[in-house]
Design an enzyme around this catalytic site. Sequence first.
Site, PDB file in Angstrom:
ATOM      1  N   LYS A 263      16.038  -3.691   9.789  1.00  0.00           N
ATOM      2  CA  LYS A 263      15.366  -4.323   8.617  1.00  0.00           C
ATOM      3  C   LYS A 263      15.257  -5.847   8.794  1.00  0.00           C
ATOM      4  O   LYS A 263      15.365  -6.340   9.966  1.00  0.00           O
ATOM      5  CB  LYS A 263      16.576  -3.936   7.629  1.00  0.00           C
ATOM      6  CG  LYS A 263      16.709  -2.443   7.315  1.00  0.00           C
ATOM      7  CD  LYS A 263      15.444  -1.556   6.990  1.00  0.00           C
ATOM      8  CE  LYS A 263      15.589  -0.436   6.601  1.00  0.00           C
ATOM      9  NZ  LYS A 263      15.969   0.664   7.753  1.00  0.00           N
TER      10      LYS A 263
HETATM   11  C1  LIG Z   1      13.316   3.018   2.452  1.00  0.00           C
HETATM   12  C2  LIG Z   1      14.664   3.321   2.995  1.00  0.00           C
HETATM   13  N1  LIG Z   1      15.673   3.374   2.216  1.00  0.00           N
HETATM   14  C3  LIG Z   1      17.026   3.616   2.736  1.00  0.00           C
HETATM   15  C4  LIG Z   1      17.289   3.250   3.977  1.00  0.00           C
HETATM   16  C5  LIG Z   1      18.727   3.768   4.405  1.00  0.00           C
HETATM   17  O1  LIG Z   1      19.262   2.425   5.037  1.00  0.00           O
HETATM   18  P1  LIG Z   1      20.805   2.650   5.693  1.00  0.00           P
HETATM   19  O2  LIG Z   1      20.329   2.951   7.202  1.00  0.00           O
HETATM   20  O3  LIG Z   1      21.280   1.303   5.643  1.00  0.00           O
HETATM   21  O4  LIG Z   1      21.674   3.636   5.282  1.00  0.00           O
HETATM   22  C6  LIG Z   1      16.415   3.356   5.014  1.00  0.00           C
HETATM   23  C7  LIG Z   1      16.883   3.167   6.275  1.00  0.00           C
HETATM   24  O5  LIG Z   1      15.990   3.276   7.246  1.00  0.00           O
HETATM   25  C8  LIG Z   1      15.148   3.105   4.513  1.00  0.00           C
HETATM   26  O6  LIG Z   1      14.198   3.073   5.448  1.00  0.00           O
END
Ligand SMILES: Cc1ncc(COP(=O)(O)O)c(C=O)c1O
Length: 381
Positions: A185
């Site tokens: 991210k």
């Molecule tokens: C659009 C989106 N939402 C939520 C998430 C979830 O993130 P996390 O890995 O921090 O749980 C991701 C992870 O890639 C994502 O791409």
Amino acid sequence: MSSVPYLRFAGPVLDESTIAGVGDVLRSGWITSGPWVREFEDALSAFCGGRPVKAMTSATAAVEVALQLAGVGSGAEVITSAQSFFTVLNMIVKVGATPVFVDCDLVTRNIDLAQVEAAITPRTKAIMPTHWPGSLVDMDALLALARRRGLRVIEDAALVMGSQWKGRNIGAIGDLVTFSFHPNKNMTTIEGGALAVNDAAEAQRVDALRFHGITYLPDRTRDVAFPGGKFNLPDVNARIGVAQLARLPEFLATRRALADRYFERFATDPPCVLPPRPRNGGGDGQTWNMFSVLLPLDRLTVTRRELRDALDARGIGTGVSYEALHLCTLGRRYGYREGDFPVTERIARETVTLPLHAGMTAADVDRVCAAVTEIVHRARA
Ligand SMILES: Cc1ncc(COP(=O)(O)O)c(C=O)c1O
């Protein structure tokens, strides 16, 4: 084998002072949630215009807690885009609710708000849109719709930390907003996430929901009135988050310049569908977590798999963002079938995410563009 280092499609930038800072936390004797989490949350709160923000072990945890906070449970429906990450589907199901999918826009990939409105039923509790890099959901229209229909809004802002809507950071406006600090991210805490809430009462409830459901009694014993999760972020991770948040503007500027370079250089024949082109030299409020294009597969003799393998052989990593949620095995359990959401399905078939992260150079982008152009050109049908 190429002598050029492998180019990952995403990844973090961590500096030596952050690494030294982590060493200090490890040596301090307090390594789980403590003073660094408080400092990180204060910085996140300032970033979100003063709203309370709670750090967690992932955005997935933050989405689960947000749904619980919004009172979404058994019997409720949550409207969301079929073009998003599995978190969205999984957490709706995990809290006992029903996912109601709608389609998205081909270029911006954002949820179609007209379809959201049409999908509202008496059981609808919340709308959960995912913001896309390069193009935010129309916040004015989204919030007006939610207000009009009495619905909660949980913005999945995993991909857009630092994007602005009319000059204000995503997270500073709206209802509940979740962020991800996964290494792919805009900034990272290794694993981690955060949830922006509306007031101190909601913040207090999140404290319990992310830590066993525990509340503290006046006699210094504890009580549990509902089952909480165990999602508190350790100080080691928060220490990284504090350093990363301070460098976020710099990371975003680099990502922006790389996206600009892609738009300058990326011109395959036959053409791919590109994301929305940045406007105003950075003043459009958008950020660039990824650069995903749609391949002209019906005019090529290669499959996406073959094209990705060919890039891999040239030392270039790629991703798929994202598969169609309504067509995965879990999504189909809710009665969804091929053809339900043509735009989402086309994106799921044709999309490829090209390398874009703050550790890259313009020369890396040029290398990707040259490789994709050459592979596509040779595979013209
Ligand atoms: C659009 C989106 N939402 C939520 C998430 C979830 O993130 P996390 O890995 O921090 O749980 C991701 C992870 O890639 C994502 O791409």
